[in-house]
Design an enzyme around this catalytic site. Structure first.
Site, PDB file in Angstrom:
ATOM      1  N   ILE A 119     -47.797  44.566  -9.632  1.00  0.00           N
ATOM      2  CA  ILE A 119     -48.153  43.451  -8.750  1.00  0.00           C
ATOM      3  C   ILE A 119     -47.068  42.385  -8.701  1.00  0.00           C
ATOM      4  CG2 ILE A 119     -50.642  43.777  -8.989  1.00  0.00           C
ATOM      5  CD1 ILE A 119     -50.687  41.661 -11.126  1.00  0.00           C
ATOM      6  N   GLY A 121     -36.082  39.905 -12.082  1.00  0.00           N
ATOM      7  CA  GLY A 121     -34.802  40.509 -12.382  1.00  0.00           C
ATOM      8  C   GLY A 121     -34.780  41.256 -13.695  1.00  0.00           C
ATOM      9  N   GLU A 148     -41.530  43.136 -15.159  1.00  0.00           N
ATOM     10  CA  GLU A 148     -42.540  43.487 -14.172  1.00  0.00           C
ATOM     11  C   GLU A 148     -43.896  43.011 -14.659  1.00  0.00           C
ATOM     12  OE1 GLU A 148     -40.580  47.711 -12.669  1.00  0.00           O
ATOM     13  OE2 GLU A 148     -42.135  47.726 -14.224  1.00  0.00           O
ATOM     14  N   ASP A 157     -40.640  23.893 -17.109  1.00  0.00           N
ATOM     15  CA  ASP A 157     -40.252  24.569 -15.869  1.00  0.00           C
ATOM     16  C   ASP A 157     -41.399  24.566 -14.862  1.00  0.00           C
ATOM     17  OD1 ASP A 157     -38.472  25.868 -14.167  1.00  0.00           O
ATOM     18  OD2 ASP A 157     -39.064  27.858 -14.851  1.00  0.00           O
TER      19      ASP A 157
END
Length: 769
Positions: A17, A21, A24, A141
């Site tokens: 889904i 880079g 997964e 972040d």
């Protein structure tokens, strides 16, 4: 990872889904509990380097898992489990049904969300941040892609992959590298940009950027040039949100602008205050009244993202203008060194240059594939079959794996990766292609860091020569290779050649990038160091002071690069015999590094070592002894008992034992350190010879002159073989040898040796004129 694969006999992967880079996300079924979950794992693309890559990231991944699994709040993604299976690290999370804020803006074609949705996201996000901040966790972040809105309206903050635990700064520093700011340019706080310590108020600033974007459809500084974005965050008031959207309520605008205050103390002081403000019981702006209505264009530079070392990027074909109050391009009034950096991804807008996910950033960020950055200038290459996109992607990933190994100090492994990638890139792209040259540049860098400066010089010279022909003599990539060549010339003792190379690069960098560009300042720093190696201490000191002042102005006084130059200033004061001043400077650097980098960072420990040197030079050996005992303990804990820096601290401890007249203890320490250095570094290594000489010193003070003579003679013989008979260190060793002969009553031999040393010194002095 194949469909329907079973992990640990429990989690069956059903369909992918998300993809990034380096990893997964899969929808999976927990067959033990019969529920669907999301499994996040390393992407097994690189069959030749996958295991190495996993080792590099293992500590970071496990930290992410432990941090995330400890959080239990409806506004934070739940982590159920984590582990490792067949070399693949995985994280098991609740399966979320919904869209992240970035996707919602894209679904809305870049238009802002409804006001009620903005307020709801703000309130739920504030509650989640209030909880995580109470746990001592700073996300670092926050961005639209990391905030999900579920189908039932629940808002969840995701991906605490680069969260910094307030109690765990030392670990984070080791994982992220020296002073590396973490985050995404469009959502970074001013203190992150400056490399300063951050706390929960940095998250509030980033959250303010997110709210600004979902409320207006654009981020606070909607610019295509990343340096311009960073300048905006640190120095420019944002345009009020209602200048983009008139129907936004005034109290929502005030909350957002207060979150975007440049100084942390001017923002809401915690997320609970933000919650109260959103509920309507907050007051006026903490900035003291009505927010500014105009964007102020500044002419001084922002502190750049601190990097372990420069990563040259191609010159862009042009810097786009930025709409401002005057309509003139802001870029034309920004420093020249703001060109070239990429912005990363923002939720709204189009046309931005994007970069692939950085493997050094851990398993955080967006799990969506993004395109590789294009090259500004491509060289002419012979016709050859075009390499497949899959091969280029795999090589880019392996290249980044090598960079990650280097950041962890694993230079030998990094060199192996870069050599293999360089060979494959040369075969696929040609020997003159920029990517091939980038890999060869990294090969040179790893050779330099593994004590092979002659090999590194050949590699850098080749890269510089080809880049000069293909890209031009003043292209940043060409200058980077020439600067590294200058560095290894200095390592080889060829300081006059290094001086010429540095001076040439500095002149070019100043012309192309400007005098205050970080790369220009780095070159000036290196030139100052090389001047000291040429014996020009006063010139070196003057230049180092100038660079320290410039770096403090451009990067900030506590930036790691500024502290490196301040450290060099202290060293030069010591070399000039100004030890009280040197000691004061070293103590300042040690304190600032402890605050900025953490008490266990290698740079902090190095500054503490130099404090010990200064104490010893000033006759304060008892204080130095205590410092070195503590330093040995810390080095052993952080780096291990056989690490060269641990042994250097033990050597300092032994020297100060001797200064206190405790020669039996000093001799025992010197012998132990010498034995370990011989085993770890080799019998002819300079550090081993220093320890062997310290053994001789201890033997002499204990009256064991025959043994001392043997040790001194061995050190002098090895140094003469390596350095030559007239080298100052060799001559000093022969003088030690003559002194022992005197003590043993062998006066005639001593006189002959003294005369030989004097003659060699005289010849060296004549030859040096």
């Amino acid at each position: 990872m194949a469909d329907s694969r079973l992990i640990q006999g429990r989690y069956r992967l059903l369909d992918r889904i998300g993809r990034g880079g380096m990893g997964e996300v899969w929808r999976a079924k927990d067959e033990s509990l019969g529920r669907h979950v999301a499994v996040k794992c390393l992407k097994p693309l690189y069959t030749q380097t996958g295991h190495t890559f996993a080792r590099v990231l293992r500590e970071r991944f496990r930290r992410e898992a432990r941090v995330a699994a400890a959080l239990q709040h409806r506004g934070v993604t739940v982590v159920h489990d984590f582990g490792e299976a067949d070399g693949v690290l995985y994280l098991v999370m609740e399966l979320l049904q919904g869209r992240n804020l970035s996707q919602l803006l894209e679904d809305n074609r870049g238009h802002p969300l409804a006001v009620a949705d903005v307020v709801d996201v703000a309130a739920q996000g504030a509650a989640a941040l209030a909880y995580t901040h109470r746990q001592g966790i700073v996300h670092r972040d926050l961005k639209p892609a990391n905030i999900m809105r579920l189908t039932d309206g629940t808002v969840k903050i995701c991906d605490f992959g680069i969260a910094r635990l307030g109690r765990d700064i030392g670990l984070t520093s080791r994982l992220t590298g020296t002073g590396t700011a973490m985050g995404t340019p469009h959502y970074m706080s001013p203190e992150q940009i400056g490399g300063d310590p951050v706390d929960h108020r940095s998250d509030l600033y980033s959250f303010g950027c997110v709210l600004y974007e979902i409320a207006t459809g654009v981020p606070p500084f909607d610019l295509d040039d990343a340096w311009a974005v960073l300048v905006g965050h640190r120095d420019t008031p944002p345009e009020p949100p209602r200048s983009h959207r008139a129907d936004l309520p005034g109290h929502v605008e005030r909350v957002i602008l207060d979150l975007l205050a440049k100084r942390p103390e001017n923002r809401p002081q915690d997320a609970l205050e933000l919650e109260r403000r959103l509920d309507g019981d907050g007051g006026r702006s903490r900035n003291g009244g009505t927010p500014a209505r105009m964007r102020t264009v500044v002419s001084y530079p922002v502190a750049p993202l601190p990097l372990p070392r420069p990563r040259p990027v191609p010159e862009p074909s042009g810097t786009p203008g930025t709409p401002g109050s005057s309509g003139a391009p802001v870029a034309s009034r920004l420093p020249s060194w703001t060109r070239g950096m990429t912005t990363g991804h923002k939720a709204a807008g189009a046309g931005l240059r994007t970069t692939p996910p950085d493997p050094s950033a851990g398993l955080s960020g967006e799990w969506i594939a993004r395109p590789l950055t294009g090259r500004a200038r491509q060289p002419a290459v012979p016709a050859r079959p075009a390499p497949s996109p899959e091969l280029l992607t795999a090589l880019a990933g392996r290249h980044n794996a090598g960079l990650s190994l280097g950041r962890l100090g694993r230079w030998t492994e990094a060199g192996e990766v870069h050599r293999a990638v360089a060979a494959e890139r040369e075969h696929a792209l040609g020997p003159d292609h920029p990517d091939t040259l980038t890999s060869r540049y990294e090969v040179g860098f790893t050779l330099s860091r593994t004590d092979r400066p002659a090999d590194a010089l050949r590699e850098f010279d080749h890269v510089a020569h080809v880049r000069e022909r293909v890209l031009g003599p003043e292209h940043p990539d060409t200058l980077a290779a020439r600067q590294e060549a200058a560095y290894v010339l200095g390592r080889l003792g060829r300081h006059p050649e290094a001086h010429q190379a540095y001076a040439s690069v500095l002149a070019a960098r100043t012309r192309v990038m400007g005098p205050d560009h970080p790369d220009t300042l780095r070159c000036r720093h290196n030139l100052a160091v090389n001047l000291s190696r040429l014996g020009r201490l006063e010139d070196s000191y003057t230049m180092a002071c100038e660079v320290a002042d410039a770096r403090a102005r451009v990067l900030g006084p506590a930036h790691p690069d500024t502290l490196v130059t301040r450290y060099e200033v202290a060293y030069l004061l010591g070399q000039s015999g100004r030890w009280p001043e040197a000691l004061g400077r070293y103590e300042e650097v040690a304190g600032d590094r402890a605050r900025a980098l953490g008490p266990d960072h290698p740079d902090t420990l190095s500054a503490r070592y130099e404090v010990g040197i200064g104490l010893g030079r000033l006759g304060r050996s008892m204080e130095a002894l205590g410092l070195y005992r503590d330093l040995v303990e810390d080095r052993t804990r952080v780096q291990g008992p056989d690490h060269p820096e641990t042994l250097r601290a033990r050597h300092g401890l032994g020297v100060n034992l001797g200064r206190l007249g405790r020669w039996e203890e000093a001799l025992a320490e010197a012998r132990d350190v010498c034995a370990i250095r011989e085993r770890v570094l080799g019998p002819d290594h300079p550090d081993t010879l220093v320890s062997r000489r310290e053994v001789a010193v201890g033997l002499g003070w204990l009256g064991r002159w025959a043994d001392a003579l043997t040790a001194y003679r061995h050190v002098a013989d090895v140094r003469e073989r390596v350095l030559g008979a007239a080298h100052p260190d060799v001559l000093a060793g022969r003088n030690d040898e003559a002194h022992c002969l005197e003590q043993l009553g062998r006066g005639q031999e001593a006189v002959e040796l003294y005369r030989k040393v004097a003659a060699l010194r005289q010849r060296g002095a004549v030859g040096g004129r």
